[in-house]
Design a protein around this motif. Structure first.
Motif, short mmCIF file in Angstrom:
data_model
loop_
_atom_site.label_atom_id
_atom_site.label_comp_id
_atom_site.label_asym_id
_atom_site.label_seq_id
_atom_site.Cartn_x
_atom_site.Cartn_y
_atom_site.Cartn_z
N GLU A 1 106.97 -32.25 -33.98
CA GLU A 1 107.74 -31.04 -33.71
C GLU A 1 109.07 -30.99 -34.45
O GLU A 1 110.10 -30.60 -33.90
CB GLU A 1 107.97 -30.88 -32.21
CG GLU A 1 106.70 -30.69 -31.41
CD GLU A 1 106.97 -30.34 -29.97
OE1 GLU A 1 107.88 -29.54 -29.70
OE2 GLU A 1 106.27 -30.88 -29.10
N ASP B 1 102.19 -28.89 -24.61
CA ASP B 1 102.64 -27.57 -25.08
C ASP B 1 102.64 -26.51 -23.98
O ASP B 1 102.66 -25.31 -24.27
CB ASP B 1 101.77 -27.08 -26.25
CG ASP B 1 101.89 -27.98 -27.46
OD1 ASP B 1 102.99 -28.51 -27.70
OD2 ASP B 1 100.88 -28.18 -28.16
N HIS C 1 109.12 -32.07 -25.34
CA HIS C 1 108.67 -32.47 -26.67
C HIS C 1 107.42 -33.34 -26.54
O HIS C 1 107.32 -34.20 -25.65
CB HIS C 1 109.79 -33.25 -27.37
CG HIS C 1 109.55 -33.52 -28.82
ND1 HIS C 1 108.64 -34.47 -29.25
CD2 HIS C 1 110.07 -32.96 -29.94
CE1 HIS C 1 108.64 -34.49 -30.58
NE2 HIS C 1 109.50 -33.58 -31.02
#
Length: 902
Positions: A319, A390, A450
């Motif tokens: 990311e 996510d 994250h």
């Protein structure tokens, strides 16, 4: 035990052996909780009548037996505790702590050894920071640099610090690494050492014996006549800044102080006195990430085509975090370039992160923020590991879950929800939780973690037996999350100790055997079956007397049975987007109930928005005095065993309400409703819809509106704008629907000091609207839907100075752009939906309004929609289209990227 855990958690990182002890104590604490809750469960007595008397006799016998059993179990717990503390007593805390901390400080310098060639995307950030440091402002300024661990704060600031322009601009240069375990005297001595070294002079011998006060005075005198730049790298606490700040003079020579920190609260606090700036580290773009990844993995050569899809997939996990990309790239560089091996890495990434030494330094960097957390925030963070990868986590859902789990400590003068929101903001400020979406007024709406940090907290959560995903097989898990399928449930597994069960994305049938097995623990506190293919609430649910949180959101459930009365500890009942239309009277026994969510939305095609459909309230719903959220309830008479009552009168008893939604309000109930609202002084959000769009909303008699009201929706005919609305100084969002107002209502609203979103939906019958100079100073979004009589819109210079978006829909008589639109210099989007061709045709093929409005807003993109079709500009400009979502329309608008056709 809780107190010991709180103290031990703070020392966990400095003593690895302590982690074993913490787990043992935590297990004992959990077992103790189970013993007490089992005792309560066994003594639950709901028997009435003659046969109930016989049952009570049996119950007294069981009570005596239960007392003996619990005494025996508690004695066993005491023995275990004694053994644990005896075994731990010989540990040497001081020596192990020193070794670990020194080892870490030695490694921290590695962050500064990254080659210039590895720094991707740093030039623009570097130029921005340098411009802030060398500008003409002569006063002392603090420029904070904040971002999560591994985002490159130290590397960026080091490059700025060593830049030739910066070196020339400042006379004195100091770099200090603060770290978590700083000693102020040592920091001050380091500053003095660097100042004298720069002049190539020896440090006075007296410095070694000086107290901190004298050291600060020496530094102040030294820097008083000098333009200086001082970097405080890795600031973990405000104490470090406060202690150092006193030594730094404001000598009006343009000096600068640059703290780097993971904590945005600290970054802001450092800037406060000097009105400085905070630079937020940004993730690398996909292109920059790919460049850095290939540089580390393939060392100058191109990525083999066969490995390209896998490389992209693995890179997405990072990311844009530079440290993660460098660590992942270094790891993959040691692997054979075979598809099978790289695919195995992709599938087993979590295990690699946990066991492979090549990731040790990266884990250490990322996990430092975890170790710095107080005990109660650690468990809150670990809990986030149960959500899918996510996954966007709704703020209020998370807050309700934390409360149900017992993570939130009660604070005087605050609700548990307010305390939990503070916890979440703390985790965000510490860069451990990312903001996914915000409401229009900037508040957090959804969040996420994250990907790599999630893998690490998932591992830690399993280690401490706090929670796991379905792949777990330890019977001591307290929390179980099932992702996508129940097929992997182990048939012989024991779930008897579960306290929480949540499912995500399960679409295959939940068979009775699976439900019985999963709900075999009668100690469950949290049960979230949202989205599951269920037609009714499983009957076993109503035996779970410890249940605090029950969600059937998005299921096909149609009925709530009377047995819900047994869930006397229930705090949250979430039946949103189900087919339930009424609640049984028995729910009134649930006096701990705080949140009732029971509604779905119906799309009203002719106005293009969703309107909430509520539920029939049970008799005397005012008995549920702990309610904080009640959405959406139908107004009207309610019949019960004690006669009849009116919903709007009952609402006045719910004085703890923060959010209220009511539908089918009749004009004749207006005065009673206003009387009730005056009692709801804690109300933050109010949504009111009449029984029909022509029914008058009689709201004029409200003499004292809730002063903290932030969101207001009124759906129904208004004879005139209620006089109390302009007094709502906290109001952020206002939606008026079906209002049929004729007078120019803007004059009444333009002085609202915090209004950021204003929406008129069939609310105004006049031909023109004029936004006058000085009005709507905070407005950011204006929505004008289905205003059939509107012909023109005028914006005077100085009106709506912060407006970013205007959305027109179905205003058929508006055939030209707003007069004075050139004054809106912050405009980002003008959206036109189902508008006259005379307005939209000149804009065909124009992605910008360069030919239609003044140059000052020439870069404002225009979205033009008719019959669901968007026109794409020749320049390929991308814009966003308003998506009126199925939740919270009017309080916060959701957006989605729109599709275009040529």
């Amino acid at each position: 035990m809780r107190a010991f855990l709180s103290v031990a958690d703070a020392k966990e990182e400095s003593d690895p052996r302590l982690q074993v002890w913490i787990k043992q104590v935590r297990d004992v604490a959990c077992d103790t909780e189970d013993i007490l809750d089992e005792f309560i469960l066994r003594l639950a007595n709901n028997h009435r009548g003659f046969f109930g008397s016989l049952h009570r006799i049996t119950w007294y016998v069981k009570k005596i037996k239960a007392h003996r059993q619990i005494a025996s179990k508690i004695q066993m717990v005491r023995t275990r505790i004694d053994n644990i503390f005896q075994n731990y007593g010989g540990f040497d805390h001081a020596s192990s702590s020193t070794v670990v901390n020194n080892a870490w400080l030695d490694r921290r310098g590695d962050a500064l050894l990254i080659e210039e060639a590895e720094l991707v995307g740093i030039e623009q950030q570097k130029r921005q920071l340098i411009s802030w440091l060398v500008n003409d402002d002569s006063g002392l300024k603090v420029v904070s640099v904040a971002g999560m661990g591994g985002s490159g704060k130290t590397t960026l600031v080091k490059k700025v610090y060593e830049d030739t322009e910066v070196k020339r601009h400042f006379r004195s240069h100091v770099w200090i690494t603060v770290s978590q375990s700083f000693k102020i005297e040592e920091l001050l001595k380091h500053v003095i050492q660097q100042l004298f070294d720069e002049l190539k002079q020896p440090v006075p011998q007296a410095v070694e014996t000086m107290a901190s006060h004298s050291l600060k005075e020496l530094i102040r005198e030294f820097l008083q006549q000098s333009r200086y730049v001082l970097v405080l790298d890795d600031v973990w606490s405000l104490d470090a800044w406060i202690a150092m700040e006193i030594a730094l003079p404001n000598n009006n020579r343009g000096s600068r102080v640059v703290p780097t920190t993971r904590n945005f609260s600290i970054a802001s606090a450092c800037c406060l006195k000097t009105r400085g700036k905070t630079y937020t580290m940004k993730a690398l773009s996909p292109e920059e990430s790919w460049t850095l990844f290939c540089r580390k993995v393939f060392q100058g050569t191109d990525c083999p085509q066969a490995l390209y899809p896998l490389s992209k997939c693995i890179l997405e996990k990072c990311e844009g975090l530079p440290l993660a990309i460098v660590a992942m790239g270094g790891f993959l560089a040691t692997k054979d370039r075979r598809v099978e091996e790289w695919d195995m890495v992709r599938r087993s990434l979590g295990d690699e992160l946990e066991s492979n030494d090549q990731f040790r330094f990266m884990k250490r960097i990322l996990f430092l923020s975890y170790f710095d957390l107080p005990s109660h925030l650690k468990v809150c963070l670990l809990y986030l590991s149960i959500f899918p990868e996510d996954y966007e986590i709704e703020k209020m859902r998370l807050i309700r879950l934390w409360n149900a789990e017992g993570f939130v400590q009660v604070r005087e003068g605050k609700t548990s929800e307010e305390v939990a929101e503070n916890y979440l903001n703390n985790l965000v400020n510490r860069s451990l939780v990312q903001v996914a979406r915000r409401t229009r007024d900037g508040r957090l709406r959804t969040c996420r973690v994250h990907d790599l940090l999630r893998e690490m907290i998932l591992s830690k959560s399993r280690e401490l037996s706090i929670g796991t995903i379905i792949s777990g097989h330890d019977a001591k898990w307290r929390c179980l999350a099932i992702h996508n399928s129940v097929e992997n449930i182990r048939k012989r597994e024991s779930y008897s100790r579960l306290r929480s069960l949540l499912i995500f994305g399960v679409v295959n049938p939940l068979y009775k055997s699976s439900i019985s097995m999963l709900l075999s623990s009668r100690l469950l506190k949290v049960l979230d079956l949202g989205g599951a293919p269920l037609e009714k609430i499983p009957s076993v649910v109503f035996t779970l007397i410890h249940l605090r949180y029950l969600s059937m959101r998005g299921t096909n459930v149609r009925l709530v049975p009377k047995t819900i009365r047994k869930l006397r500890n229930l705090e949250t009942l979430d039946l949103k987007h189900t087919y339930v239309t009424a609640l049984p009277t028995e729910i009134l026994r649930l006096h701990k109930l705080r949140h009732v969510l029971l509604y779905c939305y119906e799309f009203i095609d002719n106005i293009g928005i969703h309107i909430a459909r509520g539920f029939k309230a049970p008799y005397t719903i005012g008995d549920l005095i702990s309610l904080q959220k009640l959405c959406y309830i139908e107004a009207g008479e309610i019949n019960g065993s004690g006669g009849s009552c009116n919903t709007v009168t009952e609402i006045g008893k719910l004085t703890q309400l923060r959010r209220l939604g009511i539908t089918k309000l009749r004009s004749k109930d207006g005065m009673d409703f206003c009387s009730s609202i005056e009692k709801l002084t804690n109300l933050r959000s109010l949504y009111v819809y009449s029984v029909a769009e022509d029914e008058i909303l009689n709201l004029q008699s409200l003499s004292s509106a809730p002063q903290f009201l932030r969101r207001l929706e009124l759906g129904g005919r208004l004879e005139k704008l209620p006089e109390w609305i302009p007094s709502l100084h906290s109001l952020v969002s206002l939606l008026l629907c079906y209002s049929q107002l004729w007078d120019d209502t803007l004059q009444s609203l333009e002085a609202l000091p915090n209004l950021e979103q204003l929406s008129f939906v069939q609310a105004y019958e006049g031909e023109s609207l004029t936004f006058k100079a000085g009005g709507f100073q905070r407005l950011k979004e204006l929505n004008l839907f289905q205003l059939k009589g509107l012909r023109s819109l005028t914006v005077e210079d100085g009106a709506m100075p912060h407006l970013e978006e205007i959305h027109f829909q179905g205003c058929k008589r508006v055939d030209e752009l707003p007069s004075g639109i050139q004054h809106l210099t912050n405009m980002q989007l003008l959206r036109l939906v189902d508008m006259p061709d005379k307005l939209t045709m000149p804009l065909q093929g124009q992605g910008h309004v360069a030919h239609a409005i003044a140059k000052s807003v020439a870069n404002c993109p225009v979205a033009k929609e008719k019959a669901g079709c968007f026109t794409k500009s020749k320049s390929g400009t991308t814009c966003q289209a308003l998506g009126i979502s199925s939740n919270n329309w009017g309080s916060s608008v959701s957006y989605s990227s729109c599709s275009y056709v040529q």
